[in-house]
Design an enzyme around this catalytic site. Structure first.
Site, PDB file in Angstrom:
ATOM      1  N   LYS A  11       0.831  -1.206   0.000  1.00 54.31           N
ATOM      2  CA  LYS A  11       0.000   0.000   0.000  1.00 54.31           C
ATOM      3  C   LYS A  11       0.868   1.260   0.000  1.00 54.31           C
ATOM      4  O   LYS A  11       0.642   2.176  -0.783  1.00 54.31           O
ATOM      5  CB  LYS A  11      -0.902   0.017   1.239  1.00 54.31           C
ATOM      6  CG  LYS A  11      -1.526   1.368   1.526  1.00 54.31           C
ATOM      7  CD  LYS A  11      -2.442   1.331   2.700  1.00 54.31           C
ATOM      8  CE  LYS A  11      -1.942   1.940   3.988  1.00 54.31           C
ATOM      9  NZ  LYS A  11      -1.582   3.328   4.026  1.00 54.31           N
ATOM     10  N   ASN A  12       1.852   1.297   0.876  1.00 54.38           N
ATOM     11  CA  ASN A  12       2.617   2.539   1.037  1.00 54.38           C
ATOM     12  C   ASN A  12       3.551   2.826  -0.127  1.00 54.38           C
ATOM     13  O   ASN A  12       4.123   3.901  -0.208  1.00 54.38           O
ATOM     14  CB  ASN A  12       3.394   2.529   2.357  1.00 54.38           C
ATOM     15  CG  ASN A  12       2.475   2.764   3.539  1.00 54.38           C
ATOM     16  OD1 ASN A  12       1.275   2.986   3.366  1.00 54.38           O
ATOM     17  ND2 ASN A  12       3.031   2.712   4.742  1.00 54.38           N
ATOM     18  N   CYS A  29      -6.503  11.899  10.299  1.00 55.72           N
ATOM     19  CA  CYS A  29      -5.861  12.370  11.528  1.00 55.72           C
ATOM     20  C   CYS A  29      -6.033  11.354  12.654  1.00 55.72           C
ATOM     21  O   CYS A  29      -5.922  11.680  13.814  1.00 55.72           O
ATOM     22  CB  CYS A  29      -6.450  13.709  11.945  1.00 55.72           C
ATOM     23  SG  CYS A  29      -8.217  13.618  12.151  1.00 55.72           S
ATOM     24  N   ARG A  31      -1.385  15.194  12.323  1.00 52.75           N
ATOM     25  CA  ARG A  31      -0.448  14.804  11.255  1.00 52.75           C
ATOM     26  C   ARG A  31      -0.280  15.993  10.329  1.00 52.75           C
ATOM     27  O   ARG A  31      -0.891  16.080   9.279  1.00 52.75           O
ATOM     28  CB  ARG A  31      -0.981  13.572  10.502  1.00 52.75           C
ATOM     29  CG  ARG A  31      -1.002  12.350  11.391  1.00 52.75           C
ATOM     30  CD  ARG A  31      -1.484  11.123  10.662  1.00 52.75           C
ATOM     31  NE  ARG A  31      -0.486  10.543   9.792  1.00 52.75           N
ATOM     32  CZ  ARG A  31      -0.661   9.385   9.163  1.00 52.75           C
ATOM     33  NH1 ARG A  31      -1.791   8.715   9.297  1.00 52.75           N
ATOM     34  NH2 ARG A  31       0.287   8.893   8.402  1.00 52.75           N
ATOM     35  N   ASP A  86       4.065   1.085  12.072  1.00 55.13           N
ATOM     36  CA  ASP A  86       2.890   0.399  11.523  1.00 55.13           C
ATOM     37  C   ASP A  86       2.766  -1.037  12.036  1.00 55.13           C
ATOM     38  O   ASP A  86       1.706  -1.652  11.887  1.00 55.13           O
ATOM     39  CB  ASP A  86       2.934   0.387   9.988  1.00 55.13           C
ATOM     40  CG  ASP A  86       2.620   1.751   9.405  1.00 55.13           C
ATOM     41  OD1 ASP A  86       2.211   2.648  10.163  1.00 55.13           O
ATOM     42  OD2 ASP A  86       2.789   1.924   8.185  1.00 55.13           O
ATOM     43  N   ARG A 121      -8.626  -0.301   4.084  1.00 57.14           N
ATOM     44  CA  ARG A 121      -7.701   0.714   3.538  1.00 57.14           C
ATOM     45  C   ARG A 121      -6.356   0.087   3.179  1.00 57.14           C
ATOM     46  O   ARG A 121      -5.665   0.590   2.290  1.00 57.14           O
ATOM     47  CB  ARG A 121      -7.470   1.832   4.561  1.00 57.14           C
ATOM     48  CG  ARG A 121      -8.685   2.725   4.792  1.00 57.14           C
ATOM     49  CD  ARG A 121      -8.307   3.933   5.627  1.00 57.14           C
ATOM     50  NE  ARG A 121      -6.987   4.381   5.238  1.00 57.14           N
ATOM     51  CZ  ARG A 121      -5.989   4.662   6.070  1.00 57.14           C
ATOM     52  NH1 ARG A 121      -6.162   4.586   7.355  1.00 57.14           N
ATOM     53  NH2 ARG A 121      -4.824   5.049   5.611  1.00 57.14           N
TER      54      ARG A 121
HETATM   55  C1  UD1 Z   1       3.998   7.129   6.208  1.00 55.75           C
HETATM   56  C2  UD1 Z   1       3.186   5.866   6.020  1.00 55.75           C
HETATM   57  C3  UD1 Z   1       2.584   5.407   7.338  1.00 55.75           C
HETATM   58  C4  UD1 Z   1       3.681   5.270   8.378  1.00 55.75           C
HETATM   59  C5  UD1 Z   1       4.535   6.523   8.463  1.00 55.75           C
HETATM   60  C6  UD1 Z   1       5.735   6.372   9.371  1.00 55.75           C
HETATM   61  C7  UD1 Z   1       2.386   6.039   3.747  1.00 55.75           C
HETATM   62  C8  UD1 Z   1       1.223   6.198   2.848  1.00 55.75           C
HETATM   63  N1  UD1 Z   1       2.126   6.132   5.054  1.00 55.75           N
HETATM   64  O1  UD1 Z   1       3.112   8.132   6.675  1.00 55.75           O
HETATM   65  O2  UD1 Z   1       1.934   4.159   7.131  1.00 55.75           O
HETATM   66  O3  UD1 Z   1       3.082   5.026   9.637  1.00 55.75           O
HETATM   67  O4  UD1 Z   1       5.032   6.882   7.157  1.00 55.75           O
HETATM   68  O5  UD1 Z   1       6.507   5.302   8.959  1.00 55.75           O
HETATM   69  O6  UD1 Z   1       3.500   5.803   3.323  1.00 55.75           O
HETATM   70  N2  UD1 Z   1       5.391  15.122  10.366  1.00 55.75           N
HETATM   71  C9  UD1 Z   1       5.379  16.459  10.639  1.00 55.75           C
HETATM   72  N3  UD1 Z   1       5.197  17.332   9.598  1.00 55.75           N
HETATM   73  C10 UD1 Z   1       5.040  16.901   8.303  1.00 55.75           C
HETATM   74  C11 UD1 Z   1       5.056  15.526   8.036  1.00 55.75           C
HETATM   75  C12 UD1 Z   1       5.238  14.656   9.096  1.00 55.75           C
HETATM   76  O7  UD1 Z   1       5.504  16.891  11.786  1.00 55.75           O
HETATM   77  O8  UD1 Z   1       4.876  17.743   7.411  1.00 55.75           O
HETATM   78  C13 UD1 Z   1       5.554  14.174  11.478  1.00 55.75           C
HETATM   79  C14 UD1 Z   1       4.338  13.274  11.662  1.00 55.75           C
HETATM   80  O9  UD1 Z   1       3.354  13.903  12.426  1.00 55.75           O
HETATM   81  C15 UD1 Z   1       4.927  12.063  12.334  1.00 55.75           C
HETATM   82  C16 UD1 Z   1       6.312  11.979  11.703  1.00 55.75           C
HETATM   83  O10 UD1 Z   1       6.578  13.253  11.151  1.00 55.75           O
HETATM   84  O11 UD1 Z   1       5.043  12.287  13.711  1.00 55.75           O
HETATM   85  C17 UD1 Z   1       6.495  10.922  10.647  1.00 55.75           C
HETATM   86  O12 UD1 Z   1       5.505  11.085   9.675  1.00 55.75           O
HETATM   87  P1  UD1 Z   1       5.740  10.690   8.142  1.00 55.75           P
HETATM   88  O13 UD1 Z   1       7.006   9.937   7.997  1.00 55.75           O
HETATM   89  O14 UD1 Z   1       5.556  11.930   7.328  1.00 55.75           O
HETATM   90  O15 UD1 Z   1       4.526   9.715   7.895  1.00 55.75           O
HETATM   91  P2  UD1 Z   1       3.552   9.676   6.645  1.00 55.75           P
HETATM   92  O16 UD1 Z   1       4.316   9.940   5.397  1.00 55.75           O
HETATM   93  O17 UD1 Z   1       2.328  10.464   6.928  1.00 55.75           O
END
Ligand code: UD1
Length: 417
Positions: A22-23, A116, A121, A305, A397
């Site tokens: 998925k990711n 969220c 997030r 995850d 999902r």
């Molecule tokens: C992706 C994965 C999700 C996984 C996560 C962490 C996909 C579709 N989803 O989510 O399954 O749990 O990586 O491995 O690939 N953050 C900020 N600001 C930002 C972006 C992120 O503060 O602009 C923070 C988030 O709140 C979180 C951390 O960074 O605490 C990591 O998030 P991130 O790596 O961005 O996760 P996703 O890409 O949303």
């Protein structure tokens, strides 16, 4: 609303082929927008998040058609650069379209993404990175209005290795002039899969899997065919299910090296794990032992995850295991549901302490989020009696057909409307 009903306590046996990731497929579907032609995504998992991406692609004017297990996208007819609020809210990953649309159209308009459920997030890192590339980003009344202007490559250091921000920036950089160097990039294997697809399409992207990714933008793109990599979290889920319920299962279509922290934990808990890079077998007597502290971390650390899923496997273990959730603030919402089944789990802030109990009992529970829902499946398979799981749309999902898969392994499980 559908529910999944499990009569637990049966060991699992057999062989299972793991779905595509998925990711990795979600950013790949966003990346199809970059090329005004055809992309064939082989082994595309049929998930509700993929269906949501298909709705976004069609809204943009692209053609997207299922050809058996493959998804064919033609982005030549793309004629819009906006995504309406209702489509953005369907999933968090919709934000990855921002970089891709910006690169292709020179402008993009979306709202904030949904999803969220794990606590706040934010997308601040995504927007800061696009701005550093030269995009003008205005945030007005819940809408994000972006104009590429003269996007030009440069060195951009992420303040934390966000998976989504790394992917968004790679896609936007494909449309920027010259070289972009992403420093402190996330190293998750799914970014490597996105890079492989982009390379097949003719883009110049290198370094995925390391913390420095280099993109040289504005390459001539071509039609591409790409097979989606195996889903390491779906694999972890089925391994945890066998660990908890007992039995012996072989998984095919895996990359064992992507799962090493998960298999190490299951081995420490008393499971026998063997195989090679492309298949993995796990044997478990069902009664596990507690393991040292599990701390979630960016790849190659233990995946956030898989936190709920491993926790569910350890509910009947001897002793206590401590989990520390370092990625998301609110990722223990499944704990109350597990406790309804007789689990002993105490949460304080980012720490959860699991003390193994003699037996779990089936109960009526509800999915709180995608992986929390998967944890309920794992616990239900190990529990005595009947577990009824509600709100199963969360599970859809990320899992193609968990009822089919677990039934093939001998589980007593069904889905009812
Ligand atoms: C992706 C994965 C999700 C996984 C996560 C962490 C996909 C579709 N989803 O989510 O399954 O749990 O990586 O491995 O690939 N953050 C900020 N600001 C930002 C972006 C992120 O503060 O602009 C923070 C988030 O709140 C979180 C951390 O960074 O605490 C990591 O998030 P991130 O790596 O961005 O996760 P996703 O890409 O949303």
């Amino acid at each position: 609303m559908n529910e999944i009903i499990i009569r637990g306590g049966k060991p699992l046996e057999g062989t299972l082929r793991v779905q595509g990731a998925k990711n990795s497929v979600l950013p790949i579907l966003a990346a199809t927008v970059l090329h005004p032609g055809r992309s064939l995504i082989r082994g595309c998992p049929r998930l509700s998040d993929v269906e949501a991406s298909v709705r976004i692609l069609r809204h943009l004017g692209c053609e997207a058609r299922w050809e058996g297990p493959d998804l064919a996208v033609d982005a030549a007819p793309l004629c819009r650069w906006d995504i309406p609020d209702c489509l953005m809210r369907e999933m968090r990953s919709s934000v990855i379209f921002l970089g891709a649309i910006l690169a292709r159209c020179g402008r993009a308009e979306t709202s904030y993404p949904g999803g969220c459920e794990l606590g706040p997030r934010p997308v601040d890192l995504h927007l800061a990175a696009l701005r550093k590339l030269g995009a003008r980003v205005r945030e007005e009344g819940g809408r994000l209005c972006c104009e590429a202007g003269e996007m030009a490559g440069r060195e951009i250091a992420l303040s934390l290795p966000s998976v989504g921000a790394t992917e968004n920036l790679i896609l936007a950089a494909c449309g920027a002039a010259g070289e972009t160097l992403i420093v402190n990039a996330a190293r998750e294997p799914e970014i490597g899969d996105l890079q492989a697809f982009l390379q097949a399409m003719g883009c110049d992207v290198r370094g995925a899997g390391t913390s420095t990714v280099r993109v040289v933008g504005r390459q001539r793109t071509r039609d591409a065919v790409h097979t989606v990599m195996p889903d390491r979290i779906a694999a972890a889920t089925y391994l945890a299910a066998v660990a908890a319920a007992g039995g012996e299962v072989e998984l095919t279509n895996v990359r064992a090296s992507h799962l090493s922290t998960v298999t190490a934990a299951l081995h420490e808990a008393g499971c026998e794990v063997c195989g090679d890079e492309e298949r993995l077998s796990l044997r478990s007597g069902g009664a596990l032992r507690s393991i040292g502290t599990v701390r979630t971390a960016p790849y190659p650390g233990f995946p956030t995850d898989a936190q709920a899923i491993l926790m569910a496997a350890l509910l009947r273990s001897r002793g206590a295991t401590v989990f520390v959730e370092n990625i998301f603030e609110n990722r223990y919402r499944h704990v109350d549901e597990l406790c309804r089944m007789g689990a002993d789990v105490h949460v304080a802030d980012r720490v959860a302490v699991v003390t193994g109990v003699e037996r779990l009992s089936g109960a009526a529970v509800r999915c709180t989020d995608l992986r929390g829902g998967a944890a309920l499946l794992v616990a239900g398979l190990a529990a005595q009696g009947t577990t009824r799981i509600g709100e199963v749309h969360h599970i859809r999902r990320g899992y193609e057909d968990p009822v089919r898969d677990l039934r093939a392994l001998g589980a007593d499980i069904e889905e009812r409307p």
